[in-house]
Design an enzyme around this catalytic site. Structure first.
Site, PDB file in Angstrom:
ATOM      1  N   GLU A  79      49.202  14.164  46.579  1.00 29.69           N
ATOM      2  CA  GLU A  79      49.865  15.461  46.748  1.00 29.69           C
ATOM      3  C   GLU A  79      50.215  16.088  45.405  1.00 29.69           C
ATOM      4  O   GLU A  79      50.095  17.304  45.239  1.00 29.69           O
ATOM      5  CB  GLU A  79      51.102  15.318  47.633  1.00 29.69           C
ATOM      6  N   HIS A  82      47.287  17.980  44.035  1.00 30.59           N
ATOM      7  CA  HIS A  82      47.116  19.329  44.599  1.00 30.59           C
ATOM      8  C   HIS A  82      47.955  20.350  43.827  1.00 30.59           C
ATOM      9  O   HIS A  82      47.472  21.436  43.491  1.00 30.59           O
ATOM     10  CB  HIS A  82      47.514  19.357  46.076  1.00 30.59           C
TER      11      HIS A  82
END
Length: 165
Positions: A79, A82
């Protein structure tokens, strides 16, 4: 479903990983990206999500309790990658070449798009559908879209449309 209480030691391990990977990325990229906000409110079968505009990472507390080391080693860097890709390159494909590069070359983590966690504890009601080669379980949301005529789904293996059993 009641959200489990996360042990402080686990939250600290997640934060330590986040900070170490962020420092590593900032060093390799020659930047000073800020620390994203961590929220333990992800629901459903997603292990985590990166919210670009609010610059936050949402983690699934149920799956995290069941897969503690994998969350620290894989989900948090996934994550974070990202968010870093969004800051560094702008809006690009979610798991494209920039994300793979960020995961492997910058963060030093294998670039895997999906987790392999057991989902029984977070899976909601599903509906059985069938194609020519196997049975599928559609979520309530997907099932309702089929019922309303808003969507059809196909098997990724045989390509045939899924039909309710």
């Amino acid at each position: 479903m009641k959200t489990p209480r996360l042990p402080i030691a686990l939250q600290q391990a997640v934060m330590r990983c986040l900070r170490e990977k962020l420092a590593q990325a900032n060093l390799k990229l020659g930047r000073n990206y800020p620390e994203p906000k961590l929220v333990y409110q992800q629901r459903g079968t997603s292990a985590g999500t990166a919210w670009l505009e609010s610059y936050e990472i949402r983690l699934n507390p149920v799956l995290m309790m069941e897969n503690q080391q994998a969350f620290v080693d894989e989900v948090v860097p996934h994550e974070l990658a990202h968010l870093l890709v969004w800051k560094h390159f702008g809006r690009v494909a979610p798991h494209g070449k920039e994300w793979k590069w960020m995961m492997e070359a910058v963060l030093g983590v294998p670039a895997r798009r999906t987790h392999q966690f057991e989902l029984e504890s977070v899976r909601r009601n599903t509906f059985p559908y069938r194609c020519q080669c196997q049975q599928h379980q559609l979520t309530v949301r997907r099932h309702n879209r089929v019922v309303r005529g808003e969507a059809t789904y196909r098997c990724v293996k045989c390509g045939e449309p899924l039909v309710a059993e």
